[in-house]
Write a protein that holds these residues in place. Structure first.
Motif, mmCIF file in Angstrom:
data_model
loop_
_atom_site.group_PDB
_atom_site.id
_atom_site.type_symbol
_atom_site.label_atom_id
_atom_site.label_comp_id
_atom_site.label_asym_id
_atom_site.label_seq_id
_atom_site.Cartn_x
_atom_site.Cartn_y
_atom_site.Cartn_z
ATOM 1 N N GLN A 70 56.082 9.954 30.864
ATOM 2 C CA GLN A 70 55.158 9.087 30.479
ATOM 3 C C GLN A 70 55.368 8.293 29.520
ATOM 4 N N ASN A 71 54.401 6.873 29.391
ATOM 5 C CA ASN A 71 55.621 6.443 28.716
ATOM 6 C C ASN A 71 55.256 6.479 27.018
ATOM 7 N N ARG A 72 56.381 6.527 26.294
ATOM 8 C CA ARG A 72 55.624 6.753 24.551
ATOM 9 C C ARG A 72 55.325 5.614 24.159
ATOM 10 N N ILE A 73 55.549 4.357 24.131
ATOM 11 C CA ILE A 73 55.569 3.293 23.396
ATOM 12 C C ILE A 73 53.947 2.880 23.641
ATOM 13 N N GLU A 74 53.937 3.085 25.133
ATOM 14 C CA GLU A 74 52.199 2.890 25.743
ATOM 15 C C GLU A 74 51.037 3.544 24.973
ATOM 16 N N ILE A 75 51.437 5.145 24.833
ATOM 17 C CA ILE A 75 50.611 5.913 24.582
ATOM 18 C C ILE A 75 50.225 6.014 22.995
ATOM 19 N N ALA A 76 51.589 5.849 22.078
ATOM 20 C CA ALA A 76 51.443 5.217 21.161
ATOM 21 C C ALA A 76 50.442 4.037 20.800
ATOM 22 N N ARG A 77 50.549 2.806 21.671
ATOM 23 C CA ARG A 77 50.139 1.872 20.779
ATOM 24 C C ARG A 77 48.180 2.628 21.285
ATOM 25 N N ALA A 78 48.253 3.043 22.421
ATOM 26 C CA ALA A 78 46.725 3.177 22.293
ATOM 27 C C ALA A 78 45.905 3.852 21.300
ATOM 28 N N TRP A 79 46.977 5.004 21.278
ATOM 29 C CA TRP A 79 46.343 6.044 20.069
ATOM 30 C C TRP A 79 46.416 5.522 18.438
ATOM 31 N N ARG A 80 46.816 4.030 17.665
ATOM 32 C CA ARG A 80 46.816 4.002 16.950
ATOM 33 C C ARG A 80 45.361 2.823 16.969
#
Length: 454
Positions: free
Chosen positions: A347-357
């Motif tokens: 999975q894409n780390r950047i997209e997950i981090a954006r959603a979590w933030r």
């Protein structure tokens, strides 16, 4: 309210002793060792007291890693499944014994013989969860590495199962002489050799074991991709699924499997569908929410939260405060590695981090709270009566045939289910009150093996 499609249907239950995971609360004082025989003895005898269909063991062929190191927050390995189950066969009388065994890193003649041996020793109670693996990380433990191309793994698995069934069918029904007065213990021409030369296997064997009382070990499968579902429709007798929380998702999955069975020329009830699930019980309704929260927070400790978030960020966060904010720096751009499990593999780390933030900012959450809120949750929580009603609804309305339960405590996690929930199910006439057969195939209400049908 939807009408019951199967008003008299009984619930099938299995217990899943997981391998590597953070959802088992190993920090609790009542938890046992994952390599101590007493742990397995306690949970399997409790399950048999609760009239469960099967005790099911997961398997891992390599310890999970994170940041290049063994992940010591999860269980760090366990004994071979067939060895464990052979030992448990000697202290149980009824419950089925299901081993996860990998098709990719085994050979048909050897594994078929081991499973046949377990089936004979247990009196016809063996099952095989046939799994495939194509990643080179696991394959690094083996001479051939990750040698099976992803697109070919189910093709190889189909050939493997076909050969295993030929081996199990090689002894005729009357192969063993009926009495000690016979001239030989084996009747003439009663054992056929199995020879095959296929794209994946070259086999020449005269099998050494007769069939058990259930003829073949029961074949379980857990693939959820379209290819995995087709493979199950062609070969499996029980399918595990991850749809153990949402009724509509489970119903759609069950309907899809039934459609694939019909397309494969099999009866639509020829596979038992057992979603994996967790059950949290409280005696009073006022206690349910607090107990469910305790379970979740115990499963995701501070170090576990740092590890889960670190997996997404691609960083070692072990020196940070789990009750502080998410990391201010951006994640590394590479895809998430599958070395600690497939849940976020690729999975894409950047997209997950954006959603979590965004989630953390909107709800003012700490790092650990984000890890808790974004964790995959599967299961039921309620009083014994409430959960009994819901499980009965799922089975009688066709969303599943039962459930494969993962206790959040091992080996004590089944006690409340057996002592509180099972009597409620029996009161609703949705669960057996005694074992009526002696084999796993009989417990599950399955037809004869696919190659043994007239």
């Amino acid at each position: 309210m939807s009408q019951d499609r199967f008003p008299d249907k009984k619930i099938h239950l299995g217990v899943f002793f997981q391998g590597v995971n953070h959802t088992t609360i190993w920090s609790d004082p009542s938890s046992g060792s994952q390599i101590d025989f007493e742990t397995f003895r306690r949970i399997v005898t409790t399950a048999e007291r609760g009239l469960f269909d099967a005790f099911f063991l997961g398997e891992g062929l390599r310890l999970r890693e994170q940041d290049g190191r063994i992940l010591d927050l999860d269980i760090a390995g366990r004994p071979d499944a067939i060895s464990q189950l052979a030992a448990l066969a000697g202290i149980t009388r009824h419950i089925g014994l299901v081993a996860t065994q990998n098709i990719t890193y085994n050979e048909p003649a050897d594994l078929a013989r081991k499973l046949s041996g377990l089936d004979l020793l247990s009196g016809g109670r063996a099952g095989w969860n046939a799994v495939t693996t194509d990643n080179a990380w696991t394959g690094a433990n083996f001479r051939r590495g990750g040698f099976a191309d992803h697109a070919l793994r189910y093709e190889r698995a189909g050939e493997f199962l076909s050969l295993a069934r030929q081996i199990w069918d090689s002894w005729s029904e009357n192969a063993i002489a009926p009495s000690s007065h016979s001239s030989a213990w084996l009747t003439p021409d009663s054992v056929r050799s199995v020879r095959a030369d296929t794209d994946h296997f070259r086999v020449s064997i005269t099998p050494t074991l007769p069939r058990s009382p259930q003829e073949h070990p029961v074949i379980f499968q857990a693939g959820d991709s379209p290819a995995g579902r087709d493979f199950a429709a062609a070969h499996a007798e029980v399918i595990f699924s991850r749809h153990g929380t949402d009724f509509d998702e489970a119903s759609n999955f069950a309907d899809d499997i039934r459609a694939r069975l019909r397309a494969a020329g099999r009866p639509e009830d020829d596979i038992k569908i057992l979603p994996g699930t967790q059950i949290v019980l409280a005696e009073k309704e006022s206690e349910v929410q607090d107990k469910a929260r305790w379970v979740l927070e115990s499963q995701i400790t501070g170090p576990t939260a740092l590890s889960l978030v670190g997996q997404v960020w691609g960083l070692d966060l072990s020196d940070r405060d789990p009750d502080g904010p998410l990391p201010p720096e951006d994640p590394t751009p590479s895809p998430i590695s599958g070395t600690r499990g497939a849940q976020r593999d690729g999975q894409n780390r950047i997209e997950i981090a954006r959603a979590w933030r965004e989630l953390a900012e909107a709800r003012n959450l700490t790092l650990r709270q984000v890890a808790i809120e974004t964790s995959h949750r599967s299961g039921f929580a309620g009083t014994p009566g409430q959960v009994a009603d819901e499980l009965t609804r799922w089975v009688r309305q066709g969303a599943s045939d039962g459930f494969n339960i993962s206790p959040y405590l091992v080996p004590t996690g089944l006690d409340e289910i057996v002592d509180w929930l099972i009597p409620e199910l029996q009161e609703r006439n949705s669960y057996r009150t005694e074992y009526t057969g002696s084999t796993l195939r009989e417990h599950l209400g399955l037809r004869p093996p696919l190659t043994r049908r007239r």
